[in-house]
Design an enzyme around this catalytic site. Sequence first.
Site, PDB file in Angstrom:
ATOM      1  N   SER A  40       0.828  -1.197   0.000  1.00  0.00           N
ATOM      2  CA  SER A  40       0.000   0.000   0.000  1.00  0.00           C
ATOM      3  C   SER A  40       0.871   1.260   0.000  1.00  0.00           C
ATOM      4  CB  SER A  40      -0.969  -0.055   1.185  1.00  0.00           C
ATOM      5  OG  SER A  40      -2.020   0.877   1.029  1.00  0.00           O
ATOM      6  N   ASP A  74      -9.697  -5.417  -4.422  1.00  0.00           N
ATOM      7  CA  ASP A  74      -9.164  -4.410  -3.500  1.00  0.00           C
ATOM      8  C   ASP A  74     -10.019  -3.142  -3.566  1.00  0.00           C
ATOM      9  OD1 ASP A  74      -7.675  -2.500  -2.104  1.00  0.00           O
ATOM     10  OD2 ASP A  74      -5.754  -3.325  -2.760  1.00  0.00           O
ATOM     11  N   HIS A 124      -7.762  -5.705   0.116  1.00  0.00           N
ATOM     12  CA  HIS A 124      -6.565  -4.910   0.407  1.00  0.00           C
ATOM     13  C   HIS A 124      -5.767  -5.621   1.497  1.00  0.00           C
ATOM     14  CE1 HIS A 124      -4.270  -1.248   0.007  1.00  0.00           C
ATOM     15  NE2 HIS A 124      -4.304  -1.031   1.316  1.00  0.00           N
TER      16      HIS A 124
END
Length: 206
Positions: free
Chosen positions: A110, A158, A190
């Site tokens: 991320s 995601d 995610h």
Amino acid sequence: MSTVLIVQRPSAAARQLVLLFHGVGSSAENLRPVGQALAAHLPEAFIVSVQAPDASDVGGGWQWFSVLGITEANRSARVAATMSRFVQTVQHWQQASGVGAANTTLLGFSQGAIMALASTQQPLPLAGRIVAIAGRYAQPPQTAPSSTRIHLMHGDADPVMPVRLGVEAQAQLQALGVEVTLDQFPGLGHGIDTRVLDRVVERLKV
């Protein structure tokens, strides 16, 4: 220097350096399982999970840059403003481990992936390999990191970083002639699951 978690320090001279960078609002501890999974297959690697330097302003945890009020227009400036700290962190651990850039892997999740990918636009290569999980470019890459292999990994479910961002990153890199792979994981949101870990190991062993 950012807080770190040394997952593995080889008894002999390290042949690889793997630095792990977590997402916003998380910590170095969060990526310990990833580091342990890699250590089981890479016994000669020096593996460090790096904690971002600033307290997160969204809940708990830590961050490289704030995501409050973030937009497509201001994201790249926020990344640029903190990039020198990221570069210094990588170089510190290269010196500490005795491993050069060519044998360094930056693995980010991320926000950590955003930082790792953005670092490929530095004048000198920081790493021989980038693994970006659930990440994106803050802005399209302008120059080809010719000596860096890039592996993109993304869950196709995601909701935070839609998989199209990974697809766009792959296309942008291919247009620059960069060696890049994109692995998509059906049903993954995610996060990182065992499929992702297995694929990371495969990519790093090649």
